[in-house]
Enzyme design. Structure first.
Site, mmCIF file in Angstrom:
data_model
loop_
_atom_site.group_PDB
_atom_site.id
_atom_site.type_symbol
_atom_site.label_atom_id
_atom_site.label_comp_id
_atom_site.label_asym_id
_atom_site.label_seq_id
_atom_site.Cartn_x
_atom_site.Cartn_y
_atom_site.Cartn_z
ATOM 1 N N ARG A 205 0.862 -1.183 0.000
ATOM 2 C CA ARG A 205 0.000 0.000 0.000
ATOM 3 C C ARG A 205 0.898 1.233 0.000
ATOM 4 N NH1 ARG A 205 -2.305 -3.410 4.052
ATOM 5 N NH2 ARG A 205 -4.387 -4.173 3.491
ATOM 6 N N LYS A 227 -2.702 -2.054 7.655
ATOM 7 C CA LYS A 227 -3.956 -1.569 8.235
ATOM 8 C C LYS A 227 -4.154 -2.146 9.630
ATOM 9 C CE LYS A 227 -6.864 -0.452 4.259
ATOM 10 N NZ LYS A 227 -8.124 -0.755 3.561
ATOM 11 N N HIS A 297 -2.041 2.910 -6.336
ATOM 12 C CA HIS A 297 -2.741 1.760 -5.759
ATOM 13 C C HIS A 297 -2.983 0.674 -6.808
ATOM 14 C CE1 HIS A 297 -4.910 -0.191 -2.540
ATOM 15 N NE2 HIS A 297 -5.902 -0.460 -3.376
ATOM 16 N N ARG A 300 -0.411 -1.951 -6.842
ATOM 17 C CA ARG A 300 -0.643 -3.027 -5.863
ATOM 18 C C ARG A 300 -1.536 -4.102 -6.485
ATOM 19 N NH1 ARG A 300 -1.366 -4.472 -0.319
ATOM 20 N NH2 ARG A 300 -3.525 -4.941 0.256
ATOM 21 N N HIS A 324 -4.314 -8.770 3.899
ATOM 22 C CA HIS A 324 -5.777 -8.727 3.987
ATOM 23 C C HIS A 324 -6.236 -9.516 5.209
ATOM 24 C CE1 HIS A 324 -6.202 -8.002 -0.642
ATOM 25 N NE2 HIS A 324 -6.041 -6.876 0.030
ATOM 26 N N TYR A 333 -8.645 -10.922 -6.984
ATOM 27 C CA TYR A 333 -7.488 -11.119 -7.861
ATOM 28 C C TYR A 333 -7.514 -12.468 -8.566
ATOM 29 C CZ TYR A 333 -5.849 -7.093 -5.297
ATOM 30 O OH TYR A 333 -5.751 -5.840 -4.740
#
Length: 353
Positions: A205, A227, A297, A300, A324, A333
Site C-alpha cells: 500500500r 492496516k 494503488h 498493488r 488482507h 485477484y
C-alpha cells in the site's frame, strides 16, 4: 482568426477551475462533518464501543470514524422514527447523547431495513455505502450482545447486506509493467525505480511504502505496518534488493531531516503519500500508460494479479502477502482475462477437430 493554442489553453483552464471548485467543495463539507462529529457528545455505550475497537481490536482511525459516522446517523434516524424529536429540528442537529440501551434493544429487523431505505432514498447511498453501514451495525450489535452482554437479542443476525457487483481490479499487464520500469528517468531515477519496483513486486500500500524505515530491511526481509497497525514480513526478491541497493548508493546522507526514512523527498524529508502518487502518475504518463486510470494503488493490484497468474501463488498465501484480514478481499485477484479464456477454449481436446 482565433489562435487555436489560446482556445486549448482556455479550455484547460476551465477544466482545472471546475476540478478545483469540486475539491474545495468536497473538503469544505468533509471538514464540517468532522468538526461537528468532534463537537458532538456521544452516548456512553457508543464511546465504549469505539474505544473497544480502537484499543482491543486495533482498528485504524479511519475505520473508527466510519463506525462513528454510521452509528450517529442510525441513532438520529431511530430517534426520528420513534418520535423522540420534534419535526422542526434539522436531522443533522438531532442530539444523540441520551440514546440508551432500552432504545438500542428495541430495534428490530424492520427498523434496520427502514434505516437502509432511508440512507438510499434520502442520502443517495450507493450499494457499497449501504454495505458499510450494515457492517457497522453488525459490529456494534455483536459487541453489545457478545462482549458487553447488555442486550438479550441481536437484530442484525438476520440482516442481509446489499448485493455488490463484482469489480475486476484495474492492473497493468506484464508487458506494461516492464514498459513502465524501463521508462523511469529523471533526477530521482534510482529512488523512483526502487519505489515502483517495490509496488510491482511486493504489492505494498502507498501508506506502507512511505513509512518504511532503513532498519525495517534485514537482508531479504522487509517489515511493514499495515492496516490496523498489523505488522507483516515481506520477502524481497532479487529485483527489489538490487533496486534498493542502487538507490541507497545515491540516497542523500547530509542534511537529512528524517534519518530513519528509507525514501526521501527532494527536501530531504520522509517522502509523502501525495509525492508518491504524483511520481507514479508522472512515470505512467512518460510510458504512455496514463489513459487507463492507473495509479499508485493500481500497482498493488498489478503485483497481486501477476503473482496469482504467473507465480502459481495460492489465494491464502496472496492474502498473507497483501495483508488482507479477510480472504474475500483477496478473491478479486482470482479474475481471468480474455487471453486466459481463449487459452482455456483452445485447450479443449476437441478444438483441433
Amino acid at each position: 482568426m482565433l489562435d487555436f493554442s489560446l482556445f486549448v489553453w482556455y479550455h484547460r483552464l476551465c477544466n482545472y477551475t471546475k476540478y478545483l471548485f469540486r475539491i474545495i467543495r468536497f473538503w469544505t463539507i468533509k471538514r464540517k462533518e468532522l468538526s461537528f462529529m468532534e463537537a458532538l457528545k456521544y452516548p456512553p455505550i457508543l464511546e465504549e464501543f469505539l474505544n473497544y475497537f480502537s484499543t482491543v481490536k486495533a482498528r485504524s482511525p479511519n475505520t473508527i470514524k466510519a463506525y462513528a459516522y454510521d452509528l450517529i446517523l442510525f441513532f438520529r434516524f431511530l430517534k426520528k422514527r420513534r418520535g423522540k424529536v420534534s419535526d422542526d429540528i434539522p436531522f443533522d442537529e438531532i442530539d444523540i447523547s441520551d440514546v440508551d440501551i432500552d432504545l438500542i434493544e428495541s430495534v428490530d429487523l424492520n427498523d434496520l431495513y427502514a434505516y437502509l431505505s432511508f440512507v438510499t432514498n434520502e442520502r443517495s447511498n450507493t450499494p457499497p455505502a449501504r454495505a458499510r453501514k450494515v457492517a457497522s451495525l453488525r459490529s456494534f450489535y455483536n459487541y453489545l450482545y457478545r462482549k458487553a452482554k447488555v442486550i438479550s437479542k441481536n437484530p442484525t443476525q438476520e440482516l442481509e447486506s446489499p448485493k455488490l457487483s463484482v469489480r475486476h481490479p484495474i492492473y497493468l499487464t506484464l508487458e506494461e509493467s516492464k514498459k513502465l520500469l524501463n521508462s523511469i528517468d529523471g533526477p530521482f531515477k534510482e529512488r523512483d525505480y526502487a519505489i515502483i519496483t517495490l509496488f510491482l513486486n511486493c504489492g505494498l500500500r502507498v501508506s506502507e511504502l512511505v513509512n518504511i524505515n532503513l532498519d525495517d530491511i534485514k537482508e531479504d526481509k522487509l517489515t511493514v505496518i499495515g492496516k490496523g497497525n498489523k505488522q507483516r514480513t515481506i520477502y524481497l526478491n532479487e529485483a527489489c534488493i538490487k533496486a534498493i541497493s542502487d538507490y541507497l548508493k545515491v540516497r542523500p546522507k547530509e542534511g537529512v531531516k528524517d534519518k530513519k526514512a528509507l525514501f526521501l523527498s527532494k527536501r530531504l524529508k520522509r517522502i509523502s503519500v501525495k509525492t508518491v502518487q504524483y511520481l507514479v502518475k508522472k512515470h505512467l504518463k512518460h510510458a504512455n500508460l496514463e489513459g487507463k486510470k492507473y495509479s499508485a494503488h493500481k500497482l498493488r493490484h498489478t503485483a497481486a494479479t501477476l503473482m496469482y497468474r504467473y507465480g502459481n501463488v495460492d489465494i491464502r498465501t496472496l492474502q498473507k502477502l497483501l495483508g488482507h484480514s479477510n480472504v474475500s478481499t483477496t478473491q478479486i485477484y482470482t479474475h481471468v482475462d480474455d487471453s486466459q479464456l481463449r487459452e482455456a477454449v483452445n485447450k479443449n481436446p476437441l478444438s483441433q477437430e
